[in-house]
Structures are given as C-alpha cells and as structure tokens.
Design a protein around this motif. Structure first.
Motif, short mmCIF file in Angstrom:
data_model
loop_
_atom_site.label_atom_id
_atom_site.label_comp_id
_atom_site.label_asym_id
_atom_site.label_seq_id
_atom_site.Cartn_x
_atom_site.Cartn_y
_atom_site.Cartn_z
N ALA A 77 1.01 -0.73 -0.29
CA ALA A 77 -0.24 0.03 0.09
C ALA A 77 1.04 1.34 0.12
N ARG A 78 2.26 1.10 0.40
CA ARG A 78 2.69 2.65 0.81
C ARG A 78 3.47 2.73 -0.64
N THR A 79 4.21 1.76 -1.22
CA THR A 79 4.84 1.47 -2.23
C THR A 79 3.16 2.11 -3.51
N ILE A 80 2.33 1.62 -3.95
CA ILE A 80 1.10 1.76 -5.07
C ILE A 80 0.84 3.68 -4.10
N GLU A 81 1.05 4.28 -3.11
CA GLU A 81 1.09 5.27 -3.16
C GLU A 81 2.06 6.16 -3.01
N ALA A 82 3.42 6.09 -3.82
CA ALA A 82 4.39 6.05 -3.90
C ALA A 82 4.73 6.48 -5.37
N LEU A 83 4.04 5.74 -5.57
CA LEU A 83 3.71 5.20 -7.34
C LEU A 83 3.14 5.69 -8.13
N ARG A 84 2.03 6.57 -7.16
CA ARG A 84 0.66 7.56 -7.51
C ARG A 84 1.50 8.71 -8.49
N ILE A 85 2.00 8.78 -6.91
CA ILE A 85 2.74 10.73 -7.07
C ILE A 85 4.09 10.86 -8.78
N CYS A 86 4.42 9.43 -8.55
CA CYS A 86 5.59 8.99 -9.68
C CYS A 86 4.41 9.38 -11.07
N ALA A 88 1.87 10.60 -11.16
CA ALA A 88 1.08 11.85 -11.70
C ALA A 88 2.39 12.83 -12.98
N LYS A 89 3.48 12.90 -11.56
CA LYS A 89 4.35 13.20 -12.46
C LYS A 89 5.11 13.19 -13.46
N LEU A 90 4.84 11.97 -14.31
CA LEU A 90 5.15 11.42 -15.55
C LEU A 90 4.10 12.36 -16.46
N ASP A 91 2.81 12.20 -16.32
CA ASP A 91 1.49 12.48 -16.84
C ASP A 91 2.07 14.54 -16.82
N ARG A 92 2.05 14.84 -15.96
CA ARG A 92 2.48 16.25 -15.81
C ARG A 92 3.78 16.90 -16.59
N ARG A 93 5.12 16.06 -16.22
CA ARG A 93 6.03 16.43 -17.65
C ARG A 93 5.96 16.11 -19.09
N GLY A 94 4.69 15.71 -19.06
CA GLY A 94 4.96 14.82 -20.36
C GLY A 94 5.46 14.10 -21.04
N ASP A 114 1.31 -10.48 -7.85
CA ASP A 114 0.06 -10.15 -7.80
C ASP A 114 0.35 -8.83 -7.14
N PHE A 115 1.49 -8.14 -6.70
CA PHE A 115 1.64 -7.18 -7.01
C PHE A 115 2.01 -5.94 -7.80
N VAL A 116 2.09 -6.74 -8.63
CA VAL A 116 3.11 -5.37 -9.87
C VAL A 116 1.45 -5.39 -10.68
N ALA A 117 1.19 -6.30 -10.94
CA ALA A 117 -0.29 -6.36 -11.23
C ALA A 117 -1.87 -4.82 -10.90
N ARG A 118 -1.56 -5.17 -9.86
CA ARG A 118 -2.30 -3.93 -8.52
C ARG A 118 -1.84 -2.98 -8.50
N ALA A 119 -0.51 -2.71 -8.97
CA ALA A 119 0.34 -1.54 -9.01
C ALA A 119 0.35 -0.81 -10.54
N ALA A 120 0.13 -1.92 -11.32
CA ALA A 120 -0.38 -1.08 -12.80
C ALA A 120 -1.94 -0.92 -13.14
N ALA A 121 -2.98 -1.82 -12.37
CA ALA A 121 -4.62 -1.50 -12.36
C ALA A 121 -4.53 0.24 -11.55
N ALA A 122 -3.81 0.46 -10.40
CA ALA A 122 -3.94 1.50 -9.94
C ALA A 122 -3.45 2.65 -9.94
N THR A 123 -2.41 3.02 -10.61
CA THR A 123 -1.24 3.54 -11.19
C THR A 123 -0.95 4.36 -12.65
N GLY A 124 -1.12 2.78 -13.29
CA GLY A 124 -0.70 2.40 -15.07
C GLY A 124 0.34 1.90 -15.09
N LEU A 125 1.46 2.15 -14.51
CA LEU A 125 3.00 2.00 -14.89
C LEU A 125 3.08 0.77 -14.46
#
Length: 348
Positions: A77-86, A88-94, A114-125
């Motif tokens: 959960a901590r990691t996916i939250e950090a990945l969400r921030i990442c 957003a930065k990727l999108d903002r910076r084009g 399972d973690f990689v799949a969850r991270a992709a679903a939550a963040t698109g990464l």
C-alpha cells in the motif's frame, strides 16, 4: 541540474536542443528497490541530460520479506501510493520514454506478480522486474562518469536494501570499462538490519553483520584475486548507495544532505572508519535527528556501515569515491541511446 557523462552540473541547462533522436523526447527512470522508490525525469542537453523533476520516498517494500517470503499488505500500500505520485509527475511532465524497474524485493517475493498487477491497475505503471545482472549493469552505467582512468582497475559496488552488487572492472584508454566479474549477494541494509537489529547495535552485533557479509564476499576474491592488484596503487573503489552518500554527508558535517557537495567526492579509509564509529556511538534518536539520516533510515544506517566495512576490509584501499547516482541515471542514458538508434533506423 544537468547530469552529464563528464559530471553533473548546470552547464548544459540553457543550451538549445537539436531536433531529432534523443532530443525529441522527455525521459523518466523509475527505480523501485527494497527500501526506496525513486524517480528522475529529464530532458537531453548536448553533454548529457538535465533533470526537470525528481521524487524519492522510503517505502520499505521489502519489510518482513526475509521472514515471510512475501510482500506485506502495508508495504504494498505504501509503495502504490508512492507510485501514484510518480505517475502524476510523468503525466504532468509529458514523459514520452519511460523505463520503470523493480529489483531485489520483487525478485524474491512469492506474491510479486500480484503486486505488479495491482500497481499497474492503480497507477498505469508497468514495472519491469530486472535481474541482478541488469541492476549491476545499470548502476555501473549511471556512475561510470566518476571512474578515474588513471587507474588500471576499479571495484564498483552498490549497497541496496535487499542486495549488494559488486563489479570488478579493467580500465584502459578511455574505452568503456571492461567487466571482469560481478557479484550479487542477498544482503542489503534492510535484510541485514532485520536479521541482526537496527535500533540498538553494539560492537558485537556490528561485527557479526560484518562477518556475515565477509563470508559472502570471500568467493569473489578467491575467483578474481583482487587483492593482488591493490599493492600497485592502481585500483579505484567507487561506491553508489544511500550508505556511502550518508557517510559522506556525516563526514562533511552537513546539517542537511546536499547532493552537490557529496557526489564525486573522495573519502579516506580512515575517515570512513571514524564516521562509522560516530554513527555506532549514537543512539537511535540521535541518528533519527541527524539531517543526513532521518527517522526513515535511522534503523538501517548501521547495517549499511557494516556492509561497507566488510567491503573495505576485504579490499583495503586508501580511498573511496562516492557516487550519488546509479540505476536511474543508467536507465536514462540507455533510453536516450535507444531514441537515437530508432531515429537513425527510421532514416529521419
């Protein structure tokens, strides 16, 4: 801040970019390790790249992994939250070219898919789990500009959260360094601290940590015979990790960590021993209050010092060069070269 293959400074920041190849893109490198989630976003300049955004957060993805063999729910959960921030930065910076890599914690965890799949679903990464060999290659590519070609050989190491990588190189005539051998051991600051403790570390615990690491290093010395090259004073030691940058910051008595003062500096072996002694003499609260350590790393820094001590005792060189760069920079250099190759292949 411009990162260049000759160094890292601001000299290229204001230069107009040529069109085509690498200059058509904005790049990002994401490195998800056992302890940290780190991102660099950069645009190319003539002599390297200029960082336009960055992110770093201690997520402790590998917390408890050595005991359970699995990534815990709080860590994911901590990691996916950090990945969400990442994300957003990727999108903002084009960002148009990205590589997001994950290392030892994901290599070892039974539930990594399972973690990689969850991270992709939550963040698109889409996280790419890389091998220890690829991690070592990228770390070397990132810090290679700090190699001193006045030496004939170099020992490069990267102390991570869940593993430590070492590379033994031959240096000659400004050619790319030739890899003579490499080693990845399953001991990093998180794994070692969880096994031996990181809150209260006395001399006996510290020496047990050093001995455990030394046992993992011994076959590398037996295979490659590094020590016989030390006497000719033509071997450089280069370290890239939070451990060596922290030791450098403490040595410089920095109130707050400052990359510009740390990256590329040389530390004498005696100074490293002195800093390790200072850190070992601090209690947990004192380490947590230090501006170059902080509460997130206060229970890990002594384990890192033990790994560093084992390396320097195995190969007792007089000096160590400190690199505050590594996998992410290596990824960025790769991405820019790939863009150049695609441009040429297209005949543009």
């Amino acid at each position: 801040m411009a990162h260049t293959e000759a160094g890292m400074d601001d000299r290229g920041a204001g230069r107009p970019m040529r069109r085509g190849g690498r200059f058509e893109h904005t790049y990002a490198a994401l490195d998800l390790g056992t302890n940290n989630c780190r991102l660099l976003v950069a645009r190319p300049v003539d002599d390297g790249f200029r960082v336009i955004d960055a992110f770093s957060r201690i997520v402790r993805l590998g917390e408890g992994l050595a005991r359970s063999g699995r990534l815990s729910e709080p860590a994911m959960a901590r990691t996916i939250e950090a990945l969400r921030i990442c994300a957003a930065k990727l999108d903002r910076r084009g960002v148009t070219r990205l590589r997001a890599v994950a290392t030892e914690a994901c290599r070892k965890a039974a539930n990594c898919a399972d973690f990689v799949a969850r991270a992709a679903a939550a963040t698109g990464l889409a996280l790419e789990i890389i091998t220890a060999a690829e991690e070592a290659r990228l770390a070397l590519a990132g810090c290679a500009p700090l190699l001193d070609y006045d030496n004939r050989h170099a020992l490069v190491f990267d102390i991570g959260g869940g593993s430590t990588e070492l590379m033994w190189l031959r240096l000659e005539d400004r050619r790319p360094p030739h890899l003579l051998g490499w080693l990845s051991i399953p001991l990093g600051v998180v794994t070692l601290a969880e096994r031996h403790g990181g809150i209260h570390v006395d001399d006996a615990i510290f020496e047990r940590m050093v001995a455990e690491v030394a046992a993992e290093l011994a076959p590398f010395e037996a295979r490659h015979g590094l020590r016989r090259h030390l006497a000719d004073r033509a071997v450089q030691m280069l370290g890239t990790s939070g451990t060596v940058t922290t030791v450098a910051g403490v040595h410089l008595d920095l109130a707050r960590y400052d990359r510009s003062q740390v990256d590329g500096i040389w530390l004498d072996a005696g100074d490293i021993v002195a800093v390790t002694g200072r850190l070992a003499a601090m209690d947990y609260d004192q380490r947590a209050a230090h501006g170059c350590i902080g509460v997130d790393r206060a229970d890990l820094v002594i384990a890192g010092c033990a790994i560093l001590a084992a390396i320097m005792r195995a190969w007792p060189l007089a000096r160590l060069r400190v690199a505050d760069r590594g996998v992410r920079e290596g990824v960025l250099f790769d991405l820019m070269r790939e863009a150049d190759g695609d441009f040429l292949a297209a005949g543009e």
